[in-house]
Design an enzyme around this catalytic site. Structure first.
Site, PDB file in Angstrom:
ATOM      1  N   LYS A 154       0.829  -1.218   0.000  1.00  0.00           N
ATOM      2  CA  LYS A 154       0.000   0.000   0.000  1.00  0.00           C
ATOM      3  C   LYS A 154       0.861   1.264   0.000  1.00  0.00           C
ATOM      4  O   LYS A 154       0.660   2.165  -0.813  1.00  0.00           O
ATOM      5  CB  LYS A 154      -0.928  -0.017   1.221  1.00  0.00           C
ATOM      6  CG  LYS A 154      -1.988  -1.115   1.151  1.00  0.00           C
ATOM      7  CD  LYS A 154      -2.816  -1.192   2.393  1.00  0.00           C
ATOM      8  CE  LYS A 154      -2.132  -1.848   3.569  1.00  0.00           C
ATOM      9  NZ  LYS A 154      -1.703  -3.238   3.399  1.00  0.00           N
ATOM     10  N   CYS A 202       8.963  -2.406   3.024  1.00  0.00           N
ATOM     11  CA  CYS A 202       8.591  -3.813   3.250  1.00  0.00           C
ATOM     12  C   CYS A 202       8.543  -4.067   4.758  1.00  0.00           C
ATOM     13  O   CYS A 202       9.084  -3.286   5.537  1.00  0.00           O
ATOM     14  CB  CYS A 202       9.599  -4.740   2.570  1.00  0.00           C
ATOM     15  SG  CYS A 202      11.261  -4.529   3.184  1.00  0.00           S
ATOM     16  N   ARG A 231      10.710  -0.076   9.122  1.00  0.00           N
ATOM     17  CA  ARG A 231      11.109  -0.536  10.453  1.00  0.00           C
ATOM     18  C   ARG A 231      12.631  -0.415  10.552  1.00  0.00           C
ATOM     19  O   ARG A 231      13.357  -0.729   9.601  1.00  0.00           O
ATOM     20  CB  ARG A 231      10.701  -1.997  10.695  1.00  0.00           C
ATOM     21  CG  ARG A 231       9.222  -2.200  10.983  1.00  0.00           C
ATOM     22  CD  ARG A 231       8.801  -1.612  12.342  1.00  0.00           C
ATOM     23  NE  ARG A 231       7.383  -1.795  12.611  1.00  0.00           N
ATOM     24  CZ  ARG A 231       6.426  -0.910  12.318  1.00  0.00           C
ATOM     25  NH1 ARG A 231       6.738   0.245  11.755  1.00  0.00           N
ATOM     26  NH2 ARG A 231       5.164  -1.157  12.636  1.00  0.00           N
ATOM     27  N   ASP A 255      13.051   7.479   9.647  1.00  0.00           N
ATOM     28  CA  ASP A 255      11.928   7.728  10.542  1.00  0.00           C
ATOM     29  C   ASP A 255      11.873   6.639  11.612  1.00  0.00           C
ATOM     30  O   ASP A 255      11.082   6.721  12.547  1.00  0.00           O
ATOM     31  CB  ASP A 255      10.608   7.749   9.746  1.00  0.00           C
ATOM     32  CG  ASP A 255       9.416   8.121  10.624  1.00  0.00           C
ATOM     33  OD1 ASP A 255       9.506   9.173  11.299  1.00  0.00           O
ATOM     34  OD2 ASP A 255       8.421   7.374  10.657  1.00  0.00           O
ATOM     35  N   GLU A 260      15.031   1.963  18.626  1.00  0.00           N
ATOM     36  CA  GLU A 260      14.204   3.131  18.968  1.00  0.00           C
ATOM     37  C   GLU A 260      13.320   2.937  20.194  1.00  0.00           C
ATOM     38  O   GLU A 260      12.879   3.918  20.812  1.00  0.00           O
ATOM     39  CB  GLU A 260      13.294   3.506  17.776  1.00  0.00           C
ATOM     40  CG  GLU A 260      12.173   2.502  17.527  1.00  0.00           C
ATOM     41  CD  GLU A 260      11.267   2.886  16.352  1.00  0.00           C
ATOM     42  OE1 GLU A 260      11.788   3.218  15.281  1.00  0.00           O
ATOM     43  OE2 GLU A 260      10.035   2.855  16.540  1.00  0.00           O
ATOM     44  N   HIS A 292       9.726   8.202  14.343  1.00  0.00           N
ATOM     45  CA  HIS A 292       8.583   7.340  13.987  1.00  0.00           C
ATOM     46  C   HIS A 292       7.310   8.187  13.872  1.00  0.00           C
ATOM     47  O   HIS A 292       6.289   7.898  14.493  1.00  0.00           O
ATOM     48  CB  HIS A 292       8.405   6.222  15.017  1.00  0.00           C
ATOM     49  CG  HIS A 292       7.813   4.980  14.415  1.00  0.00           C
ATOM     50  ND1 HIS A 292       8.318   3.725  14.636  1.00  0.00           N
ATOM     51  CD2 HIS A 292       6.765   4.815  13.579  1.00  0.00           C
ATOM     52  CE1 HIS A 292       7.591   2.835  13.975  1.00  0.00           C
ATOM     53  NE2 HIS A 292       6.642   3.482  13.321  1.00  0.00           N
TER      54      HIS A 292
HETATM   55  P1  NAI Z   1       1.901  -3.882   2.860  1.00  0.00           P
HETATM   56  O1  NAI Z   1       1.689  -5.174   3.560  1.00  0.00           O
HETATM   57  O2  NAI Z   1       0.775  -3.273   2.087  1.00  0.00           O
HETATM   58  O3  NAI Z   1       3.157  -3.984   1.876  1.00  0.00           O
HETATM   59  C1  NAI Z   1       4.358  -4.620   2.219  1.00  0.00           C
HETATM   60  C2  NAI Z   1       4.991  -5.099   0.941  1.00  0.00           C
HETATM   61  O4  NAI Z   1       6.262  -5.674   1.280  1.00  0.00           O
HETATM   62  C3  NAI Z   1       4.171  -6.192   0.222  1.00  0.00           C
HETATM   63  O5  NAI Z   1       4.048  -5.884  -1.151  1.00  0.00           O
HETATM   64  C4  NAI Z   1       4.997  -7.453   0.445  1.00  0.00           C
HETATM   65  O6  NAI Z   1       4.882  -8.367  -0.632  1.00  0.00           O
HETATM   66  C5  NAI Z   1       6.400  -6.864   0.518  1.00  0.00           C
HETATM   67  N1  NAI Z   1       7.364  -7.785   1.114  1.00  0.00           N
HETATM   68  C6  NAI Z   1       7.149  -8.760   2.028  1.00  0.00           C
HETATM   69  N2  NAI Z   1       8.299  -9.410   2.279  1.00  0.00           N
HETATM   70  C7  NAI Z   1       9.256  -8.825   1.504  1.00  0.00           C
HETATM   71  C8  NAI Z   1      10.636  -9.060   1.311  1.00  0.00           C
HETATM   72  N3  NAI Z   1      11.268 -10.046   1.970  1.00  0.00           N
HETATM   73  N4  NAI Z   1      11.313  -8.268   0.459  1.00  0.00           N
HETATM   74  C9  NAI Z   1      10.671  -7.287  -0.233  1.00  0.00           C
HETATM   75  N5  NAI Z   1       9.362  -7.032  -0.108  1.00  0.00           N
HETATM   76  C10 NAI Z   1       8.664  -7.793   0.766  1.00  0.00           C
HETATM   77  O7  NAI Z   1       2.419  -2.862   4.004  1.00  0.00           O
HETATM   78  P2  NAI Z   1       2.351  -1.285   3.990  1.00  0.00           P
HETATM   79  O8  NAI Z   1       1.073  -0.834   4.594  1.00  0.00           O
HETATM   80  O9  NAI Z   1       2.745  -0.763   2.662  1.00  0.00           O
HETATM   81  O10 NAI Z   1       3.484  -0.946   5.073  1.00  0.00           O
HETATM   82  C11 NAI Z   1       4.858  -1.203   4.812  1.00  0.00           C
HETATM   83  C12 NAI Z   1       5.628  -1.084   6.104  1.00  0.00           C
HETATM   84  O11 NAI Z   1       5.577   0.285   6.550  1.00  0.00           O
HETATM   85  C13 NAI Z   1       5.020  -1.867   7.289  1.00  0.00           C
HETATM   86  O12 NAI Z   1       5.542  -3.176   7.324  1.00  0.00           O
HETATM   87  C14 NAI Z   1       5.433  -1.077   8.494  1.00  0.00           C
HETATM   88  O13 NAI Z   1       6.587  -1.673   9.031  1.00  0.00           O
HETATM   89  C15 NAI Z   1       5.795   0.302   7.943  1.00  0.00           C
HETATM   90  N6  NAI Z   1       4.980   1.365   8.517  1.00  0.00           N
HETATM   91  C16 NAI Z   1       5.628   2.437   9.101  1.00  0.00           C
HETATM   92  C17 NAI Z   1       4.919   3.500   9.634  1.00  0.00           C
HETATM   93  C18 NAI Z   1       5.597   4.685  10.234  1.00  0.00           C
HETATM   94  O14 NAI Z   1       4.946   5.494  10.911  1.00  0.00           O
HETATM   95  N7  NAI Z   1       6.885   4.880  10.011  1.00  0.00           N
HETATM   96  C19 NAI Z   1       3.452   3.467   9.650  1.00  0.00           C
HETATM   97  C20 NAI Z   1       2.868   2.329   8.952  1.00  0.00           C
HETATM   98  C21 NAI Z   1       3.612   1.313   8.438  1.00  0.00           C
END
Ligand code: NAI
Length: 352
Positions: A154, A202, A231, A255, A260, A292
């Site tokens: 997403k 990811c 992360r 971020d 952290e 964060h």
């Molecule tokens: P999502 O689940 O929609 O997308 C994650 C993508 O990573 C998927 O397309 C998945 O296939 C891919 N993926 C899984 N394993 C992988 C690997 N080994 N190598 C490469 N790609 C891989 O998650 P979304 O919503 O896009 O969030 C992504 C990350 O953002 C979350 O996991 C979370 O850790 C982080 N996040 C950070 C925030 C912040 O405030 N800094 C807030 C929200 C999320």
């Protein structure tokens, strides 16, 4: 009445969840402390705990929660790397908020990138001091540069759209590439070698931990800009610092940071930071750290509060109720176990 112990509560949480207070079925007790093995006892007498990214929900904490009769762990975030979902399986349910505003995070990533490459952080401080010199503020155009996006879920896809709007060339790596997305997927190695900017979107897993380490940095272009809004532990921070000192990494925008948990989200000004590595990184002129903060928009907070309450009601208002945001470990792989069937897959057979 469903009673929920809300750990690591901040003012902005109390405000956003407070706005939903007219809901008579759920009552929150806001606790400032994080959930850890030492504080788990505070959950005694509650039906659920509500936790965030730096609460500890390991096997020992889960044992305690089960002992106290807590039936639900409601994460008010997307990432769930801090929860031992395997240990929870069949004993206590776990729900999360899969998407609250992917725009918030993707836009923050671009804000960090623009700040870094146009030296806005430097200029802001200078003009406040009536220093109008441009010396050392030369940036570079994003237009025409290649950005490598790791993780095209997403947030990654929204970030890709934003980058395309800037006229950047986008390449991507994902363990599960999206079919017919129009995204040019390459191998991780090719992405490292070709990208002027690399942005991580990811999840943190055993496979992705320290994916940006000395070897990966060695493959990158000189002057590469690395963005991490995902992360902290995706990056080996020591290797990053070495890359910066060697002038290989041109800039880093972080971020998130691996260590952290005991630092971010709190006011540490006036204290001596007990983290040499973070102190060194922050002292670098080409490193920008936000604590964060990427999720922190009005829209995201409202969505988090609403989805969390709906998750709690779905699971607890009626015993065994279906919740589409449950992290189910039934098939041994959470991502595989995303049910589209409007019922819990545990109901379909014995435990695995
Ligand atoms: P999502 O689940 O929609 O997308 C994650 C993508 O990573 C998927 O397309 C998945 O296939 C891919 N993926 C899984 N394993 C992988 C690997 N080994 N190598 C490469 N790609 C891989 O998650 P979304 O919503 O896009 O969030 C992504 C990350 O953002 C979350 O996991 C979370 O850790 C982080 N996040 C950070 C925030 C912040 O405030 N800094 C807030 C929200 C999320």
């Amino acid at each position: 009445m469903i009673r929920v112990a809300f750990f690591d509560a901040k003012e902005y949480d109390i405000n956003s969840f407070g706005r939903l207070e007219e809901n008579p079925e759920v009552e929150f007790k806001f606790l400032e402390t994080k959930l850890t093995e030492d504080t788990a006892e505070l959950a005694k007498g509650f039906d659920a705990v509500c936790v965030f990214v730096n609460d500890t929900v390991n096997a020992a904490v889960i044992d305690r929660l089960c002992e106290y009769g807590v039936r639900l762990i409601a994460l008010r975030c997307a990432g769930y790397n801090n929860v031992d979902v395997k240990s929870a399986h069949g004993r206590i349910r776990v729900v999360h908020v899969p998407a609250y505003s992917p725009y918030a995070v993707a836009e923050h990533a671009m804000a960090l990138l623009l700040t870094s490459v146009r030296r806005i952080h430097k200029a802001y401080n200078r003009t406040r001091d009536f220093n109008f010199s441009l010396s050392g503020l030369t940036g570079f155009d994003l237009h025409g540069k290649t950005v490598g996006v790791i993780g095209t879920g997403k947030i990654g896809r929204i970030f890709i759209d934003i980058c395309r709007g800037f006229g950047m060339k986008v390449i991507a790596y994902d363990a599960f590439p999206a079919k017919d997305s129009g995204i040019e997927y390459v191998s991780r190695e090719e992405l490292f070698a070709k990208s002027d900017i690399i942005s991580l979107h990811c999840p943190l897993t055993d496979e992705t931990r320290h994916m940006i380490g000395a070897e990966a940095i060695g493959r990158m272009k000189k002057g590469v800009v690395i963005l991490n809004t995902s992360r902290g532990a995706l990056i080996d921070a020591e290797a990053l610092l070495e890359g910066i000192k060697a002038r290989k990494v041109g800039a880093a925008c972080l971020d998130v940071y691996e260590e952290e948990a005991d630092i971010f989200f709190e006011d540490r000004s006036g204290h001596i930071l007990n983290d040499e590595l973070l102190s060194r990184l922050i002292s670098m002129p080409n490193v920008i750290v936000t604590s964060h903060q990427a999720f922190l928009t009005e829209e995201a907070l409202a969505n988090i509060a609403e989805t969390t309450v709906n998750n709690i009601l779905a699971c607890l208002a009626e015993e065994g109720g279906f919740c589409e945001n449950e992290l189910c470990y039934h098939c041994g792989e959470i991502e595989k176990c995303r049910q589209e069937k409007r019922r819990r897959c545990q109901d379909e057979g014995g435990k695995k």
